[in-house]
Write a protein that holds these residues in place. Structure first.
Motif, short mmCIF file in Angstrom:
data_model
loop_
_atom_site.label_atom_id
_atom_site.label_comp_id
_atom_site.label_asym_id
_atom_site.label_seq_id
_atom_site.Cartn_x
_atom_site.Cartn_y
_atom_site.Cartn_z
N ASP A 101 41.78 42.48 43.97
CA ASP A 101 41.00 43.34 44.86
C ASP A 101 39.55 43.37 44.40
O ASP A 101 39.26 43.62 43.23
CB ASP A 101 41.57 44.76 44.89
N ARG A 102 38.68 43.14 45.33
CA ARG A 102 37.23 43.19 45.11
C ARG A 102 36.64 44.01 46.26
O ARG A 102 37.35 44.36 47.21
CB ARG A 102 36.61 41.79 45.09
N SER B 289 41.87 36.03 47.90
CA SER B 289 41.08 36.58 46.81
C SER B 289 41.80 36.28 45.49
O SER B 289 42.68 37.03 45.07
CB SER B 289 40.89 38.09 46.96
N TRP C 165 34.90 43.09 48.72
CA TRP C 165 35.06 42.47 50.04
C TRP C 165 36.48 42.65 50.57
O TRP C 165 36.66 42.80 51.78
CB TRP C 165 34.64 41.00 50.04
N THR C 166 37.50 42.66 49.69
CA THR C 166 38.87 42.84 50.19
C THR C 166 39.07 44.27 50.68
O THR C 166 39.72 44.48 51.71
CB THR C 166 39.93 42.50 49.13
N TYR D 233 40.87 36.56 42.53
CA TYR D 233 40.53 37.45 41.42
C TYR D 233 40.99 38.89 41.68
O TYR D 233 40.55 39.80 41.02
CB TYR D 233 39.03 37.41 41.16
#
Length: 88
Positions: free
Chosen positions: A8-9, A4, A11-12, A6
Motif C-alpha cells: 500500500d502506497r 503495487s 496512490w493505492t 511495494y
C-alpha cells in the motif's frame, strides 16, 4: 492490470477511494475506472508480474516458479487492480 509491488502506497489508497486512476504515457492521458482484485483473482496476475518484472522479485516471498496459490497468499501485501473503461 495495475500492481503495487511495494504494498500500500499513497496512490493505492487514493485509487481505492476514487475508484479510478489517471494514466499518462507521453502526451496521452486517460482516466480509467478500476476494481481491486481479491486474492484468488490476484494470484495469476501477481505471478505474471513477478515473471515479467525481475527488479521487484525481492519484495515477494513467492518466486516465478511458485504456484499461483503462493501469490494468492501474498495478495494482501501487493494490491492488484483490474483497469476498466475510461471514466467519462
Amino acid at each position: 492490470y495495475l500492481v503495487s509491488p511495494y504494498g500500500d502506497r499513497a496512490w493505492t489508497l487514493n485509487a481505492r477511494a476514487a475508484g479510478s486512476v489517471t494514466l499518462r504515457r507521453g502526451s496521452t492521458v486517460e482516466t480509467v475506472t478500476l476494481q481491486e482484485l481479491d486474492a484468488t483473482e490476484a494470484g495469476p496476475v501477481l505471478r505474471q508480474y513477478v515473471w515479467e518484472n525481475a527488479i521487484t522479485r525481492p519484495f515477494f516471498d513467492a518466486t516465478p516458479e511458485s504456484p499461483e496459490s503462493a501469490f494468492a497468499a501474498e495478495a494482501s501485501r501487493h494490491p492488484a487492480f483490474r483497469l476498466g473503461p475510461p471514466r467519462g
